[in-house]
Design a protein around this motif. Structure first.
Motif, PDB file in Angstrom:
ATOM      1  N   LYS A 111       4.463   2.457  -6.063  1.00  0.00           N
ATOM      2  CA  LYS A 111       5.061   1.270  -6.679  1.00  0.00           C
ATOM      3  C   LYS A 111       6.354   0.887  -5.957  1.00  0.00           C
ATOM      4  O   LYS A 111       6.674  -0.298  -5.820  1.00  0.00           O
ATOM      5  N   ALA A 112       7.082   1.891  -5.507  1.00  0.00           N
ATOM      6  CA  ALA A 112       8.332   1.633  -4.781  1.00  0.00           C
ATOM      7  C   ALA A 112       8.045   0.956  -3.447  1.00  0.00           C
ATOM      8  O   ALA A 112       8.794   0.055  -3.014  1.00  0.00           O
ATOM      9  N   ASP A 113       6.959   1.372  -2.763  1.00  0.00           N
ATOM     10  CA  ASP A 113       6.589   0.737  -1.490  1.00  0.00           C
ATOM     11  C   ASP A 113       6.278  -0.746  -1.709  1.00  0.00           C
ATOM     12  O   ASP A 113       6.707  -1.608  -0.916  1.00  0.00           O
ATOM     13  N   SER A 114       5.543  -1.046  -2.774  1.00  0.00           N
ATOM     14  CA  SER A 114       5.200  -2.451  -3.078  1.00  0.00           C
ATOM     15  C   SER A 114       6.458  -3.264  -3.353  1.00  0.00           C
ATOM     16  O   SER A 114       6.584  -4.418  -2.906  1.00  0.00           O
ATOM     17  N   ALA A 115       7.408  -2.646  -4.071  1.00  0.00           N
ATOM     18  CA  ALA A 115       8.664  -3.343  -4.385  1.00  0.00           C
ATOM     19  C   ALA A 115       9.466  -3.606  -3.116  1.00  0.00           C
ATOM     20  O   ALA A 115      10.092  -4.676  -2.977  1.00  0.00           O
ATOM     21  N   ARG A 116       9.441  -2.662  -2.187  1.00  0.00           N
ATOM     22  CA  ARG A 116      10.163  -2.867  -0.923  1.00  0.00           C
ATOM     23  C   ARG A 116       9.537  -4.011  -0.127  1.00  0.00           C
ATOM     24  O   ARG A 116      10.246  -4.813   0.493  1.00  0.00           O
ATOM     25  N   GLU A 117       8.195  -4.045  -0.150  1.00  0.00           N
ATOM     26  CA  GLU A 117       7.507  -5.125   0.565  1.00  0.00           C
ATOM     27  C   GLU A 117       7.860  -6.494  -0.027  1.00  0.00           C
ATOM     28  O   GLU A 117       7.803  -7.511   0.663  1.00  0.00           O
TER      29      GLU A 117
END
Length: 708
Positions: A111-117
């Protein structure tokens, strides 16, 4: 990090001893050889301490290999800094190393990766800076095609913060500490499987709560087995509110708008990321400890069983008892060679007791039998009663021998190779007889895990278990020594420096050329070089050799020292052997050199006093209470003779001559607290027990160790 300093920190052993031991290991020296013949080099370390060094060395090498892999990965990601590299090189624990690597570890998209994207990392940093008073306005700046509101933006930022929190080493270590000290393991029955017959043996754990740190090995492994078989579910519980409060104290600096967002991120991080992974880690650590404890119990039991009392080179009549199929009888000579076999039928349905008595009497005379070995399985008590009715011409010792593993041996390739023309019943009977003659020589043919002297041996780490059991067998074989002219290849392969192929070559040479006449002659064996000779010679014995030292634990490389002592004493070797008075007067300091010191010289003198002395006790005849035939014959307060047949961390099991073994719980071994069962009883020990309780429906017998 240097391996010597690491090993010293792990073991607490002297630096010089570690250095020299590592050097000897690099020279392919075995643990038995180093412990016995390199005492000056190792600082007189015993086998346990040498094993600790080897285990620490293996741990160090695994840690260094993992460091190399991580450093390579970080370089490829172009994120390796000098400080990070230095931190990694200083690490002494695998857990710390993995925590350092965690932020950079390649994993599934989070979920953190998606938020960074979605470009939300700057917002996460603003929140963590904790100096903003109007987060809602700030959040609106991050509305985009994929983010519809300030709340969505804040939620994405919280996912990033949650990951940061989960990667903080101080927080991870704090939760680890809480799990280690205060976590509760809870179980709950799977209702759909509750009534299954197989589930009933786990009914104690249908609803169970216990501090993980206090959960004993056997109970943890039982719970794990119940979970693996689908009868219960297991979870780890902590005081979540207190932990969330402590984490907040580490992160939240003030009470501005950001505090609520961080609090939500903390709760998410703890519930979704930290607790699941660290609970799993805690259970894995508990499993490793439980495995180690169970393996330790198994190893101690196996050692005691392998070093059980041998009858020695005596002619034995062995009986594998049975009812309908009869009792298989074999006659073995003093070398354990099969000379005769047949079946008698003293029990129902044939009830040919007269014929059986006559046959046993005839065989004991014809084959000059010294003792009878009776398997302790089905019809054992009835057969023993029959044998004791026989009036033998000479005194006849009758021994009841454990059959555990005999059926596995009888069906094995080892047994088929030894007795290709006989069926499994004959092979099993031979194994029973040979176990009486020499338990060690016979039991090494059976997979140690099948001997049945452990607890949950199929639930522990199988590689670790096998390694430890192999070490125990090797230690026992070499501590006793091996008769080079009678040993099987299965026994020889455990001799220091020999192994499977050389054992076969020794047997081939012996078959072709006859008995070995000296230790030096084994150098003629194909592919047995100087190194193998050095490692093995001291543990091999040759009876009636020209040089009496060949039947002792004095190593050939020490013969020159003995010759010098003999010359100075103006005696021959045979005159000095067993001459305790003369041996005690020898000034050992005169013979100390740079290679041989007092420890080795004292060993030589001890060996000369009683060369080739078997460290094992002699076999003793034992008789169960003849009035006790089934569990129904038991009642509280009875005093009964018994044999310890298994030892666990929670007590020991005792064979009292019936189908069911009784349990002496650890609390009933002594009046004082017992920390180690092995300090009070040992395997195959003959003891007197008091019956405390009998649960006939559940086939459970509670006993107490009786002391006069």
């Amino acid at each position: 990090m240097q391996n010597i300093s690491f090993i010293q920190a792990q073991t607490g052993l002297p630096k010089q001893s570690i250095q020299n031991t590592l050097q000897l290991i690099s020279e392919d020296c075995t643990i038995p050889f180093m412990a016995r013949y390199r005492k000056e080099r190792t600082g007189n370390l015993d086998e346990v301490q040498l094993e600790q060094i080897i285990k620490a060395k293996t741990t160090f090498e695994a840690l260094e290999k993992r460091k190399e892999s991580i450093l390579k990965s970080l370089k490829e990601q172009e994120v390796l800094t000098e400080d990070l590299a230095e931190s990694i090189q200083k690490v002494k624990e695998l857990t710390v190393l993995e925590d350092l690597y965690l932020p950079f570890k390649k994993k599934r998209k989070t979920k953190a990766d998606s938020a960074r994207e979605q470009g939300l990392e700057p917002l996460a940093k603003i929140i963590m800076a904790q100096n903003t008073t109007d987060l809602n306005t700030v959040g609106k700046h991050y509305i985009s095609a994929s983010i519809n509101s300030a709340e969505e933006a804040l939620e994405g930022a919280r996912h990033i913060i949650a990951e940061w929190i989960a990667e903080r080493i101080d927080i991870r270590n704090y939760i680890r500490f809480q799990l280690e000290r205060f976590s509760i393991l809870k179980t709950k029955v799977v209702k759909a499987k509750k009534e299954e017959e197989k589930a009933q043996k786990f009914q104690d754990y249908f609803k169970w709560e216990e501090r993980l740190a206090q959960l004993p090995s056997h109970r943890f492994l039982a719970i794990q087995r119940a979970e693996n078989e689908g009868f219960i579910k297991v979870k780890i519980a902590l005081d979540d509110e207190r932990i969330l409060e402590k984490i907040a104290q580490k992160i939240i600096k003030n009470s501005v708008d950001t505090a609520e967002e961080i609090q939500l991120a903390i709760k998410d991080s703890y519930k979704r990321l930290l607790l699941p992974s660290l609970s799993k880690e805690a259970l894995q650590n508990a499993k490793e400890k439980a495995d180690d404890a169970a393996i330790s119990v198994f190893a101690k039991n196996l050692k005691q069983l392998l070093l059980g009392s041998p009858l020695g080179e005596k002619c034995v009549l062995a009986i594998d008892p049975g009812f309908r199929t009869g009792c298989k009888v074999v006659c073995l000579n003093e070398k354990g060679e099969l000379k005769h076999n047949e079946t008698i039928y003293p029990h129902a349905p044939k009830n040919d007791q007269k014929g059986a008595i006559k046959k046993i009497s005839t065989l004991t005379e014809a084959y000059k039998i010294d003792a009878i070995a009776l398997g302790n399985g089905t019809a054992s008590r009835e057969t023993e009663k029959l044998i004791r009715r026989i009036r033998f011409k000479n005194d006849m010792q009758v021994f009841v021998v454990s059959e555990v593993g005999a059926s596995i041996y009888s069906a094995s390739s080892v047994a088929r190779e030894e007795f290709p023309n006989y069926d499994a019943t004959v092979r099993g009977s031979v194994s029973i007889g040979r176990r009486l003659q020499d338990p060690l020589a016979e039991l090494v043919k059976i997979d140690a895990k099948s001997i049945g002297v452990g607890q949950y041996q199929h639930d522990v780490d199988q590689s670790k278990l096998q390694s430890e059991l192999d070490r125990v067998v090797e230690s026992c074989v070499n501590s006793v020594g091996v008769n080079l002219n009678t040993a099987s290849k299965h026994l020889l392969r455990y001799v220091s420096g020999i192994g499977e192929k050389l054992a076969e070559n020794i047997i081939d040479y012996r078959t072709t050329n006859g008995a070995f006449k000296s230790r030096n002659e084994i150098k003629k064996v194909s592919r047995l070089g100087e190194k193998a000779f050095q490692q093995s010679a001291g543990f091999l014995r040759i009876k009636n050799a020209e040089n009496p030292l060949d039947d002792s634990a004095v190593h050939p490389e020490q013969y020159s020292v003995v010759e010098k002592i003999v010359k100075d004493e103006n005696k021959t070797v045979p005159e000095l052997i067993g001459n305790k008075t003369a041996l005690e007067k020898i000034d050992l300091q005169k013979y100390c050199t740079s290679k041989i010191g007092l420890p080795t010289l004292k060993d030589i003198i001890t060996e000369l006093e009683k060369p080739g002395l078997d460290i094992r006790e002699e076999a003793k005849v034992f008789t169960f209470n003849q009035n006790i035939k089934t569990i129904d014959d038991l009642h509280e307060g009875q005093l009964l003779p018994g044999i310890v047949n298994n030892i666990t961390n929670f007590g020991c099991f005792v064979d009292i001559g019936i189908k069911e073994s009784g349990l002496i719980h650890v609390s009933n071994l002594a009046d004082e607290f017992v920390s180690d069962v092995n300090t009070h009883v040992h395997l195959q020990q003959q003891i007197i027990v008091e019956v405390l309780s009998v649960d006939i429906p559940r086939k459970r017998i509670q006993l107490k160790l009786y002391k006069k």
